[in-house]
Design a protein around this motif. Structure first.
Motif, short mmCIF file in Angstrom:
data_model
loop_
_atom_site.label_atom_id
_atom_site.label_comp_id
_atom_site.label_asym_id
_atom_site.label_seq_id
_atom_site.Cartn_x
_atom_site.Cartn_y
_atom_site.Cartn_z
N GLU A 172 5.60 -3.54 -10.33
CA GLU A 172 5.18 -2.35 -9.60
C GLU A 172 5.74 -2.33 -8.18
OE1 GLU A 172 3.52 0.47 -10.75
OE2 GLU A 172 4.28 -0.58 -12.51
N GLN A 173 5.80 -3.50 -7.55
CA GLN A 173 6.39 -3.54 -6.21
C GLN A 173 7.88 -3.21 -6.26
OE1 GLN A 173 4.69 -6.70 -3.41
NE2 GLN A 173 3.85 -7.35 -5.39
N LEU A 220 9.42 1.37 10.06
CA LEU A 220 8.45 0.57 9.32
C LEU A 220 8.49 -0.84 9.91
CD1 LEU A 220 9.02 1.73 5.63
CD2 LEU A 220 7.71 2.81 7.47
N ILE A 221 7.35 -1.34 10.32
CA ILE A 221 7.29 -2.53 11.17
C ILE A 221 7.39 -3.83 10.38
CG2 ILE A 221 4.84 -3.10 11.31
CD1 ILE A 221 7.11 -2.29 14.33
N GLY A 222 7.53 -3.74 9.03
CA GLY A 222 7.74 -4.95 8.24
C GLY A 222 6.59 -5.25 7.28
N ASP A 223 6.77 -6.33 6.50
CA ASP A 223 5.82 -6.74 5.46
C ASP A 223 5.62 -5.63 4.45
OD1 ASP A 223 5.59 -9.22 6.59
OD2 ASP A 223 3.50 -9.03 7.19
N LEU A 224 6.68 -5.31 3.73
CA LEU A 224 6.59 -4.32 2.67
C LEU A 224 5.81 -4.85 1.47
CD1 LEU A 224 10.25 -2.94 2.54
CD2 LEU A 224 8.31 -2.05 3.86
N VAL A 225 5.92 -6.14 1.23
CA VAL A 225 5.43 -6.74 -0.01
C VAL A 225 4.10 -7.44 0.17
CG1 VAL A 225 7.76 -7.03 -0.93
CG2 VAL A 225 6.74 -8.85 0.44
N HIS A 226 3.51 -7.86 -0.96
CA HIS A 226 2.31 -8.68 -1.04
C HIS A 226 1.04 -7.92 -0.63
CE1 HIS A 226 5.00 -12.49 -0.28
NE2 HIS A 226 5.06 -12.07 -1.55
N PRO A 227 0.31 -7.38 -1.61
CA PRO A 227 -1.01 -6.80 -1.30
C PRO A 227 -1.90 -7.80 -0.57
CG PRO A 227 -0.34 -6.25 -3.53
CD PRO A 227 0.67 -7.24 -3.03
N LYS A 228 -2.85 -7.27 0.20
CA LYS A 228 -3.63 -8.14 1.08
C LYS A 228 -4.76 -8.89 0.39
CE LYS A 228 -2.65 -5.98 5.53
NZ LYS A 228 -3.20 -5.44 6.78
N ASP A 249 0.87 -1.18 0.00
CA ASP A 249 0.00 0.00 0.00
C ASP A 249 0.90 1.23 0.00
OD1 ASP A 249 -1.85 2.00 0.33
OD2 ASP A 249 -2.62 1.30 2.26
N TRP A 250 1.52 1.48 -1.13
CA TRP A 250 2.53 2.54 -1.20
C TRP A 250 1.90 3.91 -1.07
CZ3 TRP A 250 6.71 0.11 -0.35
CH2 TRP A 250 6.87 -1.20 -0.83
#
Length: 253
Positions: free
Chosen positions: A82-83, A46-54, A13-14
């Protein structure tokens, strides 16, 4: 005294991430750190999980598609591309103020680096855009090196920032981690883990809650997987004090 701005799980969610950082006066219109960040007065976590839309809707929005098909190699390529583009932008942001921008390793980030585990959702969506064995593509090597450098926790005095919980077992994403249901409910069942770990306060993500950030001042913890609810956590800390937390609040943006 320093201000810490902690943002929960990104999950690609950039737009939400950059909106939060701009609202907190941590990023300018050109995606660069602001003077308070460059000076170290503001610390970004940033607490982590940059990748993978939900979900598939978020994948479709990211990839510019009407509908996302996780079985389509073309769709997986678009989602990965895009990621990568946005990860490059975030990498440049951190490189401009490495002393003040901290990114923790989430389990989804770890799964991209080590694709032994195919992660997915309860609805059956699988995250394989960076897994060539399942039709995806390799994450570029320089981004792999960057992400391999993400720490699993950050401590400021007796305040901890980590992706899941204070438990050391929850910082390694292996078979035991994925078989352990407490990773998603420890903060309700055993919130005293924070004090048992010798901490005065802990900030964690990983578990999405209804209603935004959960701030439990009695237990000394905040669960901040709330980017989808457009909230971030603001902490004022004085590491020289036995209890460094001067204030903690969820901030809408």
């Amino acid at each position: 005294m320093q201000k810490f701005i902690a943002v929960g799980d990104v999950h690609a969610d950039w737009a939400g991430l950059w909106s939060a950082l701009r609202a907190a006066s941590c990023a300018d219109a050109d995606f660069r750190p602001t003077p308070p960040v460059q000076a170290g007065l503001y610390q970004v976590i940033l607490i982590g999980d940059l990748v993978h839309p939900k979900n598939e809707r978020d994948y479709a929005r990211l990839a510019g598609l009407d509908r996302f098909d996780p079985r389509s190699r073309d769709h997986l390529f678009l989602a990965a591309r895009e990621q990568v583009r946005h990860l490059e932008r975030l990498r440049a942001y951190q490189a401009a103020a490495p002393h003040a921008v901290h990114i923790l390793l989430g389990n989804h980030d770890d799964a991209v680096l080590d694709p032994r585990y195919v992660l997915g959702t309860s609805g059956g969506l699988v995250h394989v855009e960076f897994d060539p064995a399942h039709g995806g593509v390799h994450l570029p090597e320089h981004l792999r090196v960057w992400m391999h450098g993400f720490p699993r926790e950050l401590r400021v005095g007796t305040v901890q920032f980590a992706h899941v919980s204070p438990l050391p077992a929850h910082t390694y994403y292996d078979d035991l981690f994925y078989a352990d249901p407490s990773a998603k409910r420890w903060f309700r069942d055993t919130p005293d883990y924070v004090q048992m770990a010798g901490l005065s306060f802990g900030v964690y993500g990983h578990t999405q809650l209804e209603g935004g950030i959960l701030l439990d001042e009695e237990a000394g913890l905040a669960m901040i997987d709330a980017l989808h609810d457009r909230e971030y956590l603001e902490l004022l800390l004085d590491p020289t004090r036995p209890n460094p937390v001067l204030s903690a609040r969820a901030v809408p943006f």
